[in-house]
Design a protein around this motif. Structure first.
Motif, PDB file in Angstrom:
ATOM      1  N   UNK A 104       0.805  -1.221   0.000  1.00 14.93           N
ATOM      2  CA  UNK A 104       0.000   0.000   0.000  1.00 14.93           C
ATOM      3  C   UNK A 104       0.845   1.282   0.000  1.00 14.93           C
ATOM      4  N   UNK A 105       1.900   1.296   0.803  1.00 13.28           N
ATOM      5  CA  UNK A 105       2.767   2.467   0.829  1.00 13.28           C
ATOM      6  C   UNK A 105       3.502   2.672  -0.475  1.00 13.28           C
ATOM      7  N   UNK A 106       3.950   1.576  -1.080  1.00 12.97           N
ATOM      8  CA  UNK A 106       4.618   1.667  -2.376  1.00 12.97           C
ATOM      9  C   UNK A 106       3.663   2.157  -3.458  1.00 12.97           C
ATOM     10  N   UNK A 107       2.428   1.722  -3.414  1.00  7.64           N
ATOM     11  CA  UNK A 107       1.447   2.176  -4.404  1.00  7.64           C
ATOM     12  C   UNK A 107       1.187   3.662  -4.259  1.00  7.64           C
ATOM     13  N   UNK A 108       1.051   4.139  -3.031  1.00  9.91           N
ATOM     14  CA  UNK A 108       0.843   5.576  -2.810  1.00  9.91           C
ATOM     15  C   UNK A 108       2.072   6.357  -3.284  1.00  9.91           C
ATOM     16  N   UNK A 109       3.273   5.877  -2.970  1.00  9.11           N
ATOM     17  CA  UNK A 109       4.497   6.559  -3.416  1.00  9.11           C
ATOM     18  C   UNK A 109       4.611   6.541  -4.936  1.00  9.11           C
ATOM     19  N   UNK A 110       4.225   5.430  -5.563  1.00 11.16           N
ATOM     20  CA  UNK A 110       4.225   5.347  -7.024  1.00 11.16           C
ATOM     21  C   UNK A 110       3.232   6.336  -7.612  1.00 11.16           C
ATOM     22  N   UNK A 111       2.074   6.437  -6.991  1.00 17.67           N
ATOM     23  CA  UNK A 111       1.056   7.390  -7.454  1.00 17.67           C
ATOM     24  C   UNK A 111       1.595   8.817  -7.404  1.00 17.67           C
ATOM     25  N   UNK A 112       2.263   9.152  -6.303  1.00 19.92           N
ATOM     26  CA  UNK A 112       2.835  10.501  -6.186  1.00 19.92           C
ATOM     27  C   UNK A 112       3.888  10.722  -7.272  1.00 19.92           C
ATOM     28  N   UNK A 113       4.758   9.737  -7.478  1.00 14.79           N
ATOM     29  CA  UNK A 113       5.801   9.841  -8.496  1.00 14.79           C
ATOM     30  C   UNK A 113       5.194  10.073  -9.870  1.00 14.79           C
ATOM     31  N   UNK A 114       4.251   9.217 -10.270  1.00 14.97           N
ATOM     32  CA  UNK A 114       3.702   9.304 -11.620  1.00 14.97           C
ATOM     33  C   UNK A 114       2.805  10.525 -11.816  1.00 14.97           C
ATOM     34  N   UNK A 115       2.257  11.048 -10.732  1.00 14.25           N
ATOM     35  CA  UNK A 115       1.486  12.287 -10.834  1.00 14.25           C
ATOM     36  C   UNK A 115       2.400  13.459 -11.156  1.00 14.25           C
ATOM     37  N   UNK A 116       3.600  13.432 -10.593  1.00 20.94           N
ATOM     38  CA  UNK A 116       4.557  14.514 -10.816  1.00 20.94           C
ATOM     39  C   UNK A 116       5.406  14.292 -12.069  1.00 20.94           C
ATOM     40  N   UNK A 117       5.647  13.027 -12.393  1.00 18.48           N
ATOM     41  CA  UNK A 117       6.542  12.683 -13.495  1.00 18.48           C
ATOM     42  C   UNK A 117       5.996  11.430 -14.178  1.00 18.48           C
ATOM     43  N   UNK A 118       5.188  11.577 -15.210  1.00 18.43           N
ATOM     44  CA  UNK A 118       4.546  10.421 -15.833  1.00 18.43           C
ATOM     45  C   UNK A 118       5.489   9.463 -16.560  1.00 18.43           C
ATOM     46  N   UNK A 119       6.740   9.854 -16.768  1.00 16.21           N
ATOM     47  CA  UNK A 119       7.689   8.983 -17.456  1.00 16.21           C
ATOM     48  C   UNK A 119       9.043   9.029 -16.737  1.00 16.21           C
ATOM     49  N   UNK A 120       9.102   8.507 -15.513  1.00 19.23           N
ATOM     50  CA  UNK A 120      10.348   8.609 -14.748  1.00 19.23           C
ATOM     51  C   UNK A 120      11.410   7.623 -15.235  1.00 19.23           C
ATOM     52  N   UNK A 121      12.641   8.012 -15.077  1.00 18.34           N
ATOM     53  CA  UNK A 121      13.753   7.093 -15.342  1.00 18.34           C
ATOM     54  C   UNK A 121      13.820   6.093 -14.187  1.00 18.34           C
ATOM     55  N   UNK A 122      14.620   5.050 -14.363  1.00 17.38           N
ATOM     56  CA  UNK A 122      14.766   4.079 -13.276  1.00 17.38           C
ATOM     57  C   UNK A 122      15.382   4.742 -12.051  1.00 17.38           C
ATOM     58  N   UNK A 123      16.334   5.621 -12.271  1.00 17.69           N
ATOM     59  CA  UNK A 123      16.962   6.335 -11.152  1.00 17.69           C
ATOM     60  C   UNK A 123      15.937   7.194 -10.415  1.00 17.69           C
ATOM     61  N   UNK A 124      15.093   7.910 -11.148  1.00 19.06           N
ATOM     62  CA  UNK A 124      14.051   8.731 -10.523  1.00 19.06           C
ATOM     63  C   UNK A 124      13.046   7.864  -9.762  1.00 19.06           C
TER      64      UNK A 124
END
Length: 156
Positions: A104-124
């Motif tokens: 659940x925490x990873x999903x929320x963190x992923x949601x935040x990431x993709x909301x800010x950056x829809x195409x993140x690099x692996x490093x990001x």
């Protein structure tokens, strides 16, 4: 104390809240939303990550009184009308769920990431998820799930 907040789009309240109770306790024990997990209780593992007024927070570190009047979104709040959010589905599709405690925490963190950056690099992606610990998966399937979710047309 009485606290009132918007939880996953609904106005809710909890009575007789001890001021020192954590938001995590309120969510799990008073509101019955057990998706948010209780692991370290020190803000180190990310299992209790939720949005509070649009910001990612560890619910174990937020006193219940601090949440009064705020908008909280939990992992349950990402799903709409019984349909999994594309990020939730990506975690299932890629097998990124093993014991499920960190999920659940990873999903929320992923949601935040993709909301800010829809195409993140692996490093990001690795940087964005660094506050979430997983002891089962080795992270490769989690990274695959993030990539799949990023490819989705609707990250919401």
């Amino acid at each position: 104390m009485l606290i009132e907040l918007t939880l996953n789009g609904r106005t809710v309240s909890a009575e007789n809240v001890w001021p020192g109770e954590s938001l995590l306790y309120v969510l799990r024990e008073r509101m019955g939303l057990t998706g948010t997990k209780n692991a370290c209780e020190q803000g180190e593992c990310g299992s209790c990550s939720v949005y509070m007024d649009g910001e990612l927070v560890c619910a174990c570190l937020v006193a219940a009184g601090q949440a009064n009047g705020t908008e909280i979104v939990t992992v349950e709040g990402l799903a709409e009308e019984g349909d999994l959010h594309p990020i939730q589905q990506a975690y299932i599709t890629e097998g990124a769920v093993q014991c499920g405690f960190c999920t659940p925490g990873l999903i929320i963190a992923t949601h935040q990431l993709l909301s800010a950056n829809p195409d993140p690099s692996e490093e990001e992606t690795r940087e964005a998820l660094a506050g979430n610990l997983c002891r089962c998966t080795g992270y490769e399937k989690i990274l695959s799930a993030v990539r799949l979710a990023a490819e989705s047309a609707d990250n919401r």
